[in-house]
Design an enzyme around this catalytic site. Sequence first.
Site, short mmCIF file in Angstrom:
data_model
loop_
_atom_site.label_atom_id
_atom_site.label_comp_id
_atom_site.label_asym_id
_atom_site.label_seq_id
_atom_site.Cartn_x
_atom_site.Cartn_y
_atom_site.Cartn_z
N HIS A 1 -50.74 19.55 74.03
CA HIS A 1 -51.46 19.61 72.74
C HIS A 1 -52.22 18.31 72.47
O HIS A 1 -52.26 17.84 71.33
CB HIS A 1 -50.51 19.94 71.59
CG HIS A 1 -49.88 21.30 71.70
ND1 HIS A 1 -50.50 22.44 71.26
CD2 HIS A 1 -48.70 21.69 72.24
CE1 HIS A 1 -49.74 23.49 71.50
NE2 HIS A 1 -48.64 23.07 72.10
N ASN B 1 -47.75 28.13 66.97
CA ASN B 1 -48.90 28.45 67.81
C ASN B 1 -49.70 29.57 67.17
O ASN B 1 -49.29 30.15 66.16
CB ASN B 1 -48.43 28.89 69.20
CG ASN B 1 -48.05 27.71 70.10
OD1 ASN B 1 -48.60 26.63 69.99
ND2 ASN B 1 -47.11 27.94 70.99
N TYR C 1 -39.66 16.70 70.06
CA TYR C 1 -40.87 16.30 69.32
C TYR C 1 -40.69 14.94 68.66
O TYR C 1 -41.56 14.08 68.74
CB TYR C 1 -41.25 17.38 68.30
CG TYR C 1 -42.04 18.49 68.95
CD1 TYR C 1 -41.52 19.20 70.02
CD2 TYR C 1 -43.31 18.81 68.52
CE1 TYR C 1 -42.23 20.21 70.65
CE2 TYR C 1 -44.04 19.82 69.13
CZ TYR C 1 -43.49 20.51 70.19
OH TYR C 1 -44.22 21.50 70.80
#
Length: 497
Positions: free
Chosen positions: A55, A127, A337
């Site tokens: 990303h 997403n 993350y």
Amino acid sequence: MSDRPTMTTTAGAPIPDNQNTMTAGPRGGVMLQDYQLIEKLAHQNRERIPERVVHAKGWGAYGTLKITGDISKYTKAKCLQPGAETPMLARFSTVAGEMGAADHERDVRGFALKFYTPDGNWDLVGNNTPVFFIRDPLKFPDFIHTQKRHPRTNLRSATAMWDFWSLSPESLHQVTILMSDRGLPVDPMHMNGYGSHTYSFWNDAGERYWVKFHFKTLQGHKHFTNEEGEALIGKTREGYQEALFGGIERGEFPRWKVQVQVMTEEQAERTSYNPFDLTKVWPHAEFPPIDVGVMELNRNADNYFAEIEQAAFSPSNVVPGISHSPDKMLQARVFSYADAHRYRLGTHYENIPVNQPKCPVHHYHRDGQMNTYGGLRTGNPNAYYEPNSVNGPFEDASAKEPPLKISGDMARYNHREGNDDYSQPRALFNLFDEGQKGRLFSNIAAAMGGVPGEIIERQLAHFKLVHPDYEAGVRAALERLHGYKADTISAQPTAAE
Ligand code: NDP
């Protein structure tokens, strides 16, 4: 007298000359004490931070989440109560391409949201598709390696992608969406977003419900064919940034209808599929979407790097009333993350203005890089440990979520055993009209150029188990596009052991 501000060094001293390097004589010989030159060059060397491994290319804007429905019986989250209005940030992205990649490539789109709620930041990092390629996080780094460059050629490898997918039939659902019309949206405004994972809600009574989040575009779906995308990339590689930034500057504010699907803990024990499996949707007929509100984007960032590149979204950020689930992929992302941000942005990444909560923050973490908040976040110089008797910040038991009921024997369970990877892709395939099917076949065949016959046959065998027309359509497109003839070496679907 000029009213322009005086240019200074980073230490605040006035700069007398920003045009000429300090040299020994007019013909050169730079003086080491020209600190101003050294500072400029050193700063330039440090202007880039590590790009996201996935990303990397993204586009973002600020907006508002307005709650018009009433789901208060499921969740105590303040930002989801009727009438609530919550400031938020969105960042859309492609998955595989690097920061300089062209926007109009066929790829899954990231749909990351940060809601600045009164109880802290809630991040929903989804997403534009309701499912994903894999269901076990142990496979995530392997999967991403197939999407990135080959270590020797430094080129993307169609062979690696289809080798991995054909050995991982759980990818069929996402592959079908990726290769369908929705795999190449015209811009971020004309696509849906999905939380994708199963999350949970919990209410004041301590009851837990499983939940899936949906963001339905109110601009309508719009997609490009591969050919249209390729033609556009020839003219601009930044089509998404131009469309999103330009639209918001013109006052055209994109909106999404926010919906949830809710499942009780008892219902979750009876579904034929694992409701925590990221490769599955919850059928709408069984779990009808409930209207929650509207999300609108209405303000551009003033500085792309500071506010979009440094935006740190993490599924670890939940607030009272919203929590996680036994979805293995989600659980791994809760770690991964936040860890990525510590690496990219530094230990105190939540202190960067775009990431700062808009509510009081009190914690006992100390020191470390980029500690720019005065050293302590406790508001009391003596409160640097806990428990303490100096009235330092203290836990709030009302934020405690109800127990998450999970039981079982610890083992590495085969996530492919007993899983039906074909029914849901079949349900999707059956939704497509003839035109959509034709484009699906062509997009897949185009993406298979140069892939060895053995891998192609393995993948075709999976398509056949979804629907015989799927396999036949792709096979015909392969013959049309590449002159492909059936490979006799292998025609059996095989899953990795
Ligand atoms: P439904 O017929 O009730 O739902 C079908 C949904 O499929 C639509 O609401 C729409 O989702 C989505 N859809 C429609 N056309 C396309 C397309 N061309 N490409 C991708 N998605 C499309 O059936 P089910 O709920 O039983 O789902 C059937 C299949 O639809 C699933 O197997 C899945 O592949 C797909 N789907 C299901 C979703 C779900 O949450 N149940 C969400 C998205 C896709 P939307 O309203 O979100 O645009």
